[in-house]
Design a protein around this motif. Structure first.
Motif, PDB file in Angstrom:
ATOM      1  N   ALA A  12      -6.248   2.196  -7.394  1.00  0.00           N
ATOM      2  CA  ALA A  12      -6.077   3.471  -6.688  1.00  0.00           C
ATOM      3  C   ALA A  12      -7.396   3.865  -6.058  1.00  0.00           C
ATOM      4  O   ALA A  12      -8.433   3.852  -6.707  1.00  0.00           O
ATOM      5  N   ALA A  13      -7.365   4.189  -4.777  1.00  0.00           N
ATOM      6  CA  ALA A  13      -8.575   4.603  -4.080  1.00  0.00           C
ATOM      7  C   ALA A  13      -8.343   5.952  -3.420  1.00  0.00           C
ATOM      8  O   ALA A  13      -7.304   6.174  -2.809  1.00  0.00           O
ATOM      9  N   SER A  14      -9.293   6.854  -3.565  1.00  0.00           N
ATOM     10  CA  SER A  14      -9.232   8.134  -2.881  1.00  0.00           C
ATOM     11  C   SER A  14     -10.030   8.025  -1.594  1.00  0.00           C
ATOM     12  O   SER A  14     -11.245   7.822  -1.622  1.00  0.00           O
ATOM     13  N   GLY A  63     -17.838   4.926   3.888  1.00  0.00           N
ATOM     14  CA  GLY A  63     -18.264   6.279   3.614  1.00  0.00           C
ATOM     15  C   GLY A  63     -17.143   7.249   3.307  1.00  0.00           C
ATOM     16  O   GLY A  63     -17.385   8.428   3.088  1.00  0.00           O
ATOM     17  N   ARG A  64     -15.906   6.751   3.300  1.00  0.00           N
ATOM     18  CA  ARG A  64     -14.766   7.648   3.084  1.00  0.00           C
ATOM     19  C   ARG A  64     -14.010   7.333   1.800  1.00  0.00           C
ATOM     20  O   ARG A  64     -13.020   7.968   1.486  1.00  0.00           O
ATOM     21  N   VAL A  65     -14.472   6.344   1.043  1.00  0.00           N
ATOM     22  CA  VAL A  65     -13.850   6.023  -0.232  1.00  0.00           C
ATOM     23  C   VAL A  65     -14.567   6.809  -1.322  1.00  0.00           C
ATOM     24  O   VAL A  65     -15.728   6.562  -1.621  1.00  0.00           O
ATOM     25  N   ASP A  66     -13.872   7.786  -1.897  1.00  0.00           N
ATOM     26  CA  ASP A  66     -14.483   8.636  -2.919  1.00  0.00           C
ATOM     27  C   ASP A  66     -14.493   7.978  -4.291  1.00  0.00           C
ATOM     28  O   ASP A  66     -15.409   8.159  -5.069  1.00  0.00           O
ATOM     29  N   ALA A  67     -13.433   7.225  -4.595  1.00  0.00           N
ATOM     30  CA  ALA A  67     -13.350   6.625  -5.922  1.00  0.00           C
ATOM     31  C   ALA A  67     -12.352   5.486  -5.913  1.00  0.00           C
ATOM     32  O   ALA A  67     -11.414   5.481  -5.120  1.00  0.00           O
ATOM     33  N   VAL A  68     -12.570   4.540  -6.774  1.00  0.00           N
ATOM     34  CA  VAL A  68     -11.624   3.437  -6.980  1.00  0.00           C
ATOM     35  C   VAL A  68     -11.395   3.321  -8.476  1.00  0.00           C
ATOM     36  O   VAL A  68     -12.344   3.211  -9.245  1.00  0.00           O
ATOM     37  N   ASN A  69     -10.143   3.371  -8.894  1.00  0.00           N
ATOM     38  CA  ASN A  69      -9.815   3.336 -10.319  1.00  0.00           C
ATOM     39  C   ASN A  69      -8.751   2.304 -10.595  1.00  0.00           C
ATOM     40  O   ASN A  69      -7.835   2.102  -9.799  1.00  0.00           O
ATOM     41  N   ASN A  70      -8.835   1.675 -11.762  1.00  0.00           N
ATOM     42  CA  ASN A  70      -7.797   0.756 -12.204  1.00  0.00           C
ATOM     43  C   ASN A  70      -6.773   1.559 -12.981  1.00  0.00           C
ATOM     44  O   ASN A  70      -7.097   2.201 -13.968  1.00  0.00           O
ATOM     45  N   LYS A  71      -5.518   1.494 -12.535  1.00  0.00           N
ATOM     46  CA  LYS A  71      -4.480   2.331 -13.121  1.00  0.00           C
ATOM     47  C   LYS A  71      -3.487   1.554 -13.969  1.00  0.00           C
ATOM     48  O   LYS A  71      -2.478   2.098 -14.371  1.00  0.00           O
ATOM     49  N   GLY A  72      -3.721   0.279 -14.217  1.00  0.00           N
ATOM     50  CA  GLY A  72      -2.785  -0.450 -15.054  1.00  0.00           C
ATOM     51  C   GLY A  72      -2.026  -1.506 -14.286  1.00  0.00           C
ATOM     52  O   GLY A  72      -2.433  -1.963 -13.232  1.00  0.00           O
ATOM     53  N   CYS A 104      -2.603  14.145   9.495  1.00  0.00           N
ATOM     54  CA  CYS A 104      -2.375  13.837   8.090  1.00  0.00           C
ATOM     55  C   CYS A 104      -3.618  13.226   7.467  1.00  0.00           C
ATOM     56  O   CYS A 104      -4.342  12.483   8.102  1.00  0.00           O
ATOM     57  N   ILE A 105      -3.850  13.603   6.228  1.00  0.00           N
ATOM     58  CA  ILE A 105      -4.908  12.978   5.458  1.00  0.00           C
ATOM     59  C   ILE A 105      -4.279  12.322   4.244  1.00  0.00           C
ATOM     60  O   ILE A 105      -3.119  12.568   3.927  1.00  0.00           O
ATOM     61  N   SER A 106      -5.041  11.473   3.589  1.00  0.00           N
ATOM     62  CA  SER A 106      -4.524  10.823   2.400  1.00  0.00           C
ATOM     63  C   SER A 106      -5.371  11.198   1.204  1.00  0.00           C
ATOM     64  O   SER A 106      -6.579  11.078   1.237  1.00  0.00           O
ATOM     65  N   ASP A 107      -4.706  11.714   0.147  1.00  0.00           N
ATOM     66  CA  ASP A 107      -5.428  12.039  -1.072  1.00  0.00           C
ATOM     67  C   ASP A 107      -5.623  10.794  -1.922  1.00  0.00           C
ATOM     68  O   ASP A 107      -6.514  10.749  -2.756  1.00  0.00           O
ATOM     69  N   ALA A 108      -4.764   9.811  -1.726  1.00  0.00           N
ATOM     70  CA  ALA A 108      -4.895   8.595  -2.523  1.00  0.00           C
ATOM     71  C   ALA A 108      -4.275   7.422  -1.780  1.00  0.00           C
ATOM     72  O   ALA A 108      -3.353   7.580  -0.990  1.00  0.00           O
ATOM     73  N   LEU A 109      -4.820   6.278  -2.046  1.00  0.00           N
ATOM     74  CA  LEU A 109      -4.299   5.037  -1.484  1.00  0.00           C
ATOM     75  C   LEU A 109      -4.042   4.109  -2.665  1.00  0.00           C
ATOM     76  O   LEU A 109      -4.973   3.710  -3.346  1.00  0.00           O
ATOM     77  N   ILE A 110      -2.785   3.829  -2.929  1.00  0.00           N
ATOM     78  CA  ILE A 110      -2.421   3.009  -4.072  1.00  0.00           C
ATOM     79  C   ILE A 110      -2.072   1.613  -3.602  1.00  0.00           C
ATOM     80  O   ILE A 110      -1.266   1.443  -2.691  1.00  0.00           O
ATOM     81  N   ILE A 111      -2.697   0.627  -4.214  1.00  0.00           N
ATOM     82  CA  ILE A 111      -2.444  -0.773  -3.883  1.00  0.00           C
ATOM     83  C   ILE A 111      -1.766  -1.421  -5.081  1.00  0.00           C
ATOM     84  O   ILE A 111      -2.336  -1.469  -6.172  1.00  0.00           O
ATOM     85  N   CYS A 112      -0.529  -1.842  -4.890  1.00  0.00           N
ATOM     86  CA  CYS A 112       0.183  -2.496  -5.986  1.00  0.00           C
ATOM     87  C   CYS A 112       0.587  -3.896  -5.549  1.00  0.00           C
ATOM     88  O   CYS A 112       0.912  -4.128  -4.388  1.00  0.00           O
ATOM     89  N   ILE A 163       0.861  -1.186   0.000  1.00  0.00           N
ATOM     90  CA  ILE A 163       0.000   0.000   0.000  1.00  0.00           C
ATOM     91  C   ILE A 163       0.897   1.234   0.000  1.00  0.00           C
ATOM     92  O   ILE A 163       1.823   1.344   0.807  1.00  0.00           O
ATOM     93  N   ILE A 164       0.622   2.153  -0.920  1.00  0.00           N
ATOM     94  CA  ILE A 164       1.320   3.434  -0.977  1.00  0.00           C
ATOM     95  C   ILE A 164       0.300   4.511  -0.668  1.00  0.00           C
ATOM     96  O   ILE A 164      -0.688   4.662  -1.399  1.00  0.00           O
ATOM     97  N   ALA A 165       0.484   5.236   0.415  1.00  0.00           N
ATOM     98  CA  ALA A 165      -0.467   6.270   0.829  1.00  0.00           C
ATOM     99  C   ALA A 165       0.183   7.634   0.733  1.00  0.00           C
ATOM    100  O   ALA A 165       1.297   7.837   1.214  1.00  0.00           O
ATOM    101  N   THR A 166      -0.480   8.581   0.099  1.00  0.00           N
ATOM    102  CA  THR A 166       0.015   9.961   0.056  1.00  0.00           C
ATOM    103  C   THR A 166      -0.583  10.722   1.220  1.00  0.00           C
ATOM    104  O   THR A 166      -1.772  10.613   1.511  1.00  0.00           O
ATOM    105  N   THR A 167       0.243  11.467   1.904  1.00  0.00           N
ATOM    106  CA  THR A 167      -0.204  12.192   3.089  1.00  0.00           C
ATOM    107  C   THR A 167       0.152  13.654   2.966  1.00  0.00           C
ATOM    108  O   THR A 167       1.134  14.042   2.347  1.00  0.00           O
TER     109      THR A 167
END
Length: 268
Positions: free
Chosen positions: A104-106, A89-98, A61-69, A45-49
């Motif tokens: 990737a989850a916001s 209730g805190r997951v704004d979006a989940v996208n497939n990034k390749g 700290c908050i996270s703008d994105a949570l990347i799962i590789c 898990i890669i989290a941006t803070t």
């Protein structure tokens, strides 16, 4: 980061926090993990803070994105689902990034606090942990164990003892013989004269003195409530459930209705 990872069921797992919030950074970190573990299964898990703009003077700290590789698509899918359940209730979006950045989850309000980090580690662990669908989960009990535990709470009665208690005017507390069998069984096999009919699916609501839909007679906790089903299995579990309500004199008949009939006691 790799040196701080751990291995669960042969899969390397770990968490990396970054203040860089752009796709190039994500791809660089994911590529680094993939390069360091070319032949090993992994899930990271890669989290941006960043410093939260909503809390004045706070370092939260908050996270703008949570990347799962990871190296396995199923592991990554499970991680995304677990992240959604951990932070409802805190997951704004989940996208497939390749390939490298697979998911990737916001997620709002997630940072590097002790609680959030523990939650992220739990997501990783449960995503890769091998679950044998044929093995019972830890802490579960077989129905035989559940039944044994239930009966350990009860002073079970023979049909004759139940009959005597029901017809003893000197018994120190009110006695109720309760038939919890479904209607089809009662129609097919008959009933016991003097018993109350309270089917299993509403039993607790009818006998809990605190419940608004209780029976009128269920106004005290020391009543002797003697349950019976057809053979004395369901009734044991039901009586133990009444104990949970505080009805500690609740019990059942050994052998149930069949034993009552076999004992030659009156029925209708």
């Amino acid at each position: 980061m790799i040196t701080n990872a751990c291995t669960v069921d042969g899969v390397r797992i770990g968490i990396h926090y970054s203040k860089e919030d752009d796709s190039d950074c994500f791809r660089l970190v994911a590529s680094h993990i993939s390069t360091c573990l070319p032949l090993s299964p992994y899930l990271f898990i890669i989290a941006t803070t960043s410093v939260s703009p909503t809390i004045t003077g706070s370092d939260a700290c908050i996270s703008d994105a949570l990347i799962i590789c990871g190296s396995d698509e199923d592991d990554m899918q499970r991680a995304v689902l677990l992240a959604s359940s951990k932070f409802p209730g805190r997951v704004d979006a989940v996208n497939n990034k390749g390939t490298l950045i697979a998911q990737a989850a916001s997620i709002r309000q997630i940072g590097s606090s002790t609680y959030h980090e523990a939650a992220l580690w739990d997501i990783l662990f449960n995503s890769v942990h091998t679950h044998n669908p044929h093995s019972p989960p830890p802490g579960s009990r077989s129905i035989d164990q559940i039944l044994s535990d239930a009966r350990a709470k009860l002073e079970r009665m023979t049909p004759q003892q139940a009959y005597d208690a029901l017809h003893d005017p000197t018994y120190p507390v009110p006695v109720f013989l309760v038939d919890i069998r479904p209607a089809a069984e009662r129609d097919r096999e008959g009933e016991i004269h003097g018993s109350l009919i309270v089917e299993r699916n509403v039993l607790e609501w009818r006998f809990d003195p605190r419940c608004e839909v209780r029976l009128t007679i269920a106004d005290r906790y020391d009543s002797k409530i003697i349950l019976f089903c057809r053979e004395g299995y369901t009734s044991s579990l039901a009586a133990a459930s009444l104990h949970e309500l505080g009805l500690l004199n609740a019990t059942d008949i050994v052998g149930g209705y069949d034993a009552w009939i076999a004992a030659g006691l009156p029925c209708q």
